[in-house]
Every structure is written in C-alpha cells, then in structure tokens.
Design an enzyme around this catalytic site. Structure first.
Site, short mmCIF file in Angstrom:
data_model
loop_
_atom_site.label_atom_id
_atom_site.label_comp_id
_atom_site.label_asym_id
_atom_site.label_seq_id
_atom_site.Cartn_x
_atom_site.Cartn_y
_atom_site.Cartn_z
N ALA A 198 0.88 -1.17 0.00
CA ALA A 198 0.00 0.00 0.00
C ALA A 198 0.91 1.22 0.00
O ALA A 198 2.08 1.14 0.40
CB ALA A 198 -0.88 -0.02 1.25
N GLU A 232 -0.48 -9.47 -0.51
CA GLU A 232 -1.91 -9.73 -0.24
C GLU A 232 -2.72 -9.76 -1.54
O GLU A 232 -3.63 -10.57 -1.68
CB GLU A 232 -2.45 -8.65 0.71
CG GLU A 232 -1.86 -8.78 2.11
CD GLU A 232 -2.14 -7.57 2.98
OE1 GLU A 232 -1.80 -6.44 2.58
OE2 GLU A 232 -2.71 -7.75 4.07
N GLU A 263 4.79 -4.95 7.26
CA GLU A 263 3.98 -3.95 8.00
C GLU A 263 4.49 -3.68 9.41
O GLU A 263 4.43 -2.55 9.88
CB GLU A 263 2.51 -4.39 8.05
CG GLU A 263 1.77 -4.26 6.73
CD GLU A 263 1.92 -5.47 5.82
OE1 GLU A 263 2.74 -6.37 6.12
OE2 GLU A 263 1.20 -5.53 4.80
N GLY A 317 0.69 -5.06 0.80
CA GLY A 317 -0.51 -5.16 -0.05
C GLY A 317 -0.24 -5.89 -1.36
O GLY A 317 -1.16 -6.43 -1.97
N1 COA Z 1 4.59 3.20 -0.66
C1 COA Z 1 5.00 4.37 -1.17
N2 COA Z 1 6.13 4.51 -1.87
C2 COA Z 1 6.90 3.43 -2.05
C3 COA Z 1 6.54 2.17 -1.54
C4 COA Z 1 5.33 2.07 -0.82
N3 COA Z 1 4.89 0.91 -0.33
N4 COA Z 1 7.50 1.29 -1.87
C5 COA Z 1 8.42 1.96 -2.57
N5 COA Z 1 8.07 3.25 -2.68
C6 COA Z 1 8.80 4.34 -3.37
C7 COA Z 1 9.99 4.81 -2.57
O1 COA Z 1 9.59 5.74 -1.57
C8 COA Z 1 10.85 5.42 -3.64
O2 COA Z 1 10.34 6.71 -3.94
P1 COA Z 1 11.36 7.96 -4.22
O3 COA Z 1 12.13 7.55 -5.43
O4 COA Z 1 10.44 9.10 -4.45
O5 COA Z 1 12.22 8.06 -3.00
C9 COA Z 1 10.58 4.53 -4.85
O6 COA Z 1 9.37 3.86 -4.57
C10 COA Z 1 11.66 3.50 -5.08
O7 COA Z 1 11.84 2.80 -3.87
P2 COA Z 1 13.28 2.61 -3.15
O8 COA Z 1 13.04 2.33 -1.72
O9 COA Z 1 14.18 3.75 -3.49
O10 COA Z 1 13.80 1.31 -3.94
P3 COA Z 1 14.79 0.21 -3.40
O11 COA Z 1 15.13 -0.64 -4.57
O12 COA Z 1 15.90 0.80 -2.64
O13 COA Z 1 13.92 -0.66 -2.34
C11 COA Z 1 11.93 -1.81 -1.56
C12 COA Z 1 12.80 -1.40 -2.77
C13 COA Z 1 10.66 -2.45 -2.12
C14 COA Z 1 12.69 -2.82 -0.70
C15 COA Z 1 11.59 -0.55 -0.73
O14 COA Z 1 11.06 0.44 -1.60
C16 COA Z 1 10.58 -0.79 0.34
O15 COA Z 1 10.93 -1.32 1.39
N6 COA Z 1 9.31 -0.37 0.12
C17 COA Z 1 8.29 -0.43 1.12
C18 COA Z 1 7.73 -1.84 1.23
C19 COA Z 1 6.68 -1.90 2.32
O16 COA Z 1 6.96 -1.70 3.49
N7 COA Z 1 5.47 -2.26 1.92
C20 COA Z 1 4.39 -2.49 2.82
C21 COA Z 1 3.61 -1.28 3.04
S1 COA Z 1 2.29 -1.63 4.13
#
Ligand code: COA
Length: 260
Positions: free
Chosen positions: A66, A114, A134, A111
C-alpha cells in the site's frame, strides 16, 4: 484527466491487468485501488473475458505494498474502514468468476503479497520477493494478509513472515506453496497466459464451480464443504458441456465446450 495507474489489455479472451506506478514500485494508492476495482467490475461484465492475468509494470516490482505516504492521515478510528475498502476489492478479485493468475514480476510486499494471494494461482519470476513488512511500520497486514497467508502456508510460517518480516525469495515461495511456478525474469506474464490457455480449453462452468467449491469450502467445515461440492457438481451435471465432455471422450475427440 485522471492519471491511469491500472491498464488492461484483452487478447484472445485473456485480460492482462497491469498496475503501473513505477516511480513508487507500483505501490497501491487510493486511486489505484479505485481503478483496480473498476477494472474488475468491467471485466466481470465482459463475457468475452475468460481469464485474467494480474501483474505489475516493469521488471522490478509487482506491487511494493500500500502507498505508505497515505498512512500518516489514517487514524486508529479510520483504519478499520481504510482496510475494509482494500479487503472488499481483494475479495472481489478472489471471487471473480473466472480464473485469475498473478504474474509476480518482482517485489510483492505488504498489499502486493496480499493482492497476489487474492488470485487463484501465483507464477513468480525468479527475482520476485514476497514479504509482509507492515510490522516495520508499527502496523499489521490489513488487506487480508493475516487471514490468507496462514491459509496458504500454515500459521507458523505465516507468523515468521509477519512477525519478523522474513522476506521470501521466489524459490522459497515455491517450496512453501506460496507460489506454484517460478520462471525466468520477464517471463511470468507469458507463463501465466500459457497456463490460462490450458485452463480455458476445459469446461468453463466446471472451472467456475471448482473455484467456488475450493474458495468457499476453505472457510467451512469438511461436512459443509462437501455439501457445497455436491451442489456445485449438480450445476456441472446440469450443463450441456457435461454431455459434450463425456461424448468427446467416448468418441476420442477433443471436447467443444460452450460454457453452458
Ligand atoms: N509506498 C510508497 N512509496 C513506495 C513504496 C510504498 N509501499 N515502496 C516503494 N516506494 C517508493 C519509494 O519511496 C521510492 O520513492 P522515491 O524515489 O520518491 O524516493 C521509490 O518507490 C523506489 O523505492 P526505493 O526504496 O528507493 O527502492 P529500493 O530498490 O531501494 O527498495 C523496496 C525497494 C521495495 C525494498 C523498498 O522500496 C521498500 O521497502 N518499500 C516499502 C515496502 C513496504 O513496506 N510495503 C508495505 C507497506 S504496508
């Protein structure tokens, strides 16, 4: 004009639904969820669509969860309704009356995992990573994850994934039954289509009734589930396709199913 985060392409009876918000790794914001629901509502009304592939744009991410930027404005009081909305949309995908295959082409976190679990079958590319992160945000999975994950992989494994944010590689997901196939990077959509084509050659009512019996039966006692199975068999045995299937077998030819 509203930005389109969900695209849909229909070809030979198969709809490929793509979540496309690559700048945020296809994270699900409110608009994306609305568009996803509308897309499935429209597909549900389209008799030409016989199966759906659900995927994310690009090769890095299926759906990275999400949209975390929306969480700050959600209070404890608002959260049940916020989650219920996502749950309702994912339930709709799960109950879609034709097969839905997730082509998990990268990160399937929160999400995203999910959403994949709401589909009938999951095909992962070898770079896919599953997880429920989460707890890192001080919250729990809210779009069905605490319920679907233990049903798929058992409560112990689900607790490890949810409590400790254990990330699951594609191969590990295959081992624990979270996905059904792992394919080379970039090939998940094609493999999903190939599998759907195989399914679409079968009796459509039979596939629909099998989906109903499995999905609804998972939430019932064995006895009630078997009653449901018997009643779904009744629907199948009442179709012209049942006679066609039996005749085709006896006449040693492929069946020509009509879906009725
Ligand atoms: N919600 C909002 N934005 C998200 C996102 C999410 N769930 N997941 C990734 N993004 C965004 C990042 O903020 C980043 O934005 P920016 O370029 O404006 O800074 C962009 O997507 C790229 O992500 P980044 O973290 O730079 O890539 P990465 O390759 O270093 O890491 C992940 C990839 C997936 C490991 C990391 O983005 C992450 O941990 N995301 C969140 C996952 C999460 O907790 N999901 C559950 C939510 S309930």
């Amino acid at each position: 004009m509203e930005k389109q985060f969900v695209h849909c392409q229909i070809d030979e009876g198969i709809a490929v639904v793509t979540i496309d918000n690559q700048a945020a790794l296809n994270a699900l914001n409110a608009q994306t969820l609305t568009q996803l629901e509308k897309t499935f509502d429209e597909l549900g009304q389209n008799p030409d669509v016989r199966g759906v592939v659900l995927t994310g744009a690009g090769e890095k991410s299926f759906v990275a969860g999400a949209d975390i930027s929306e969480f700050l404005k959600v209070s404890g009081k608002d959260a049940p309704e916020f989650m219920a909305r996502g749950q309702r949309i994912f339930d709709k995908i799960e109950a879609f009356d034709r097969p839905v295959v997730a082509a998990v082409n990268g990160y399937a976190l929160g999400g995203g995992s999910e959403l994949a679990m709401s589909c009938d079958i999951r095909i992962a590319s070898e770079n896919a990573i599953f997880g429920q992160p989460e707890v890192n945000l001080g919250i729990i999975p809210g779009y069905g994850g605490t319920q679907r994950l233990p049903r798929l992989v058992g409560p112990g494994m689900a607790k490890e994934i949810i409590f400790a944010d254990e990330r699951i590689s594609a191969q590990e997901a295959l081992r624990i039954g979270l996905v059904q196939r792992v394919v080379p990077r970039g090939q998940a959509v094609e493999e999903a289509k190939k599998l759907l084509k195989k399914i679409l050659a079968k009796g459509p009512v039979a596939v629909r009734m099998a989906k109903k019996a499995i999905n609804e039966g998972l939430n019932m006692s064995l006895a009630d589930g078997q009653k449901l199975e018997a009643s779904c068999s009744g629907v199948c045995f009442g179709t012209e396709d049942k006679d066609e299937g039996a005749k085709a077998f006896l006449e040693k030819r492929p069946a020509n199913f009509k879906g009725k």
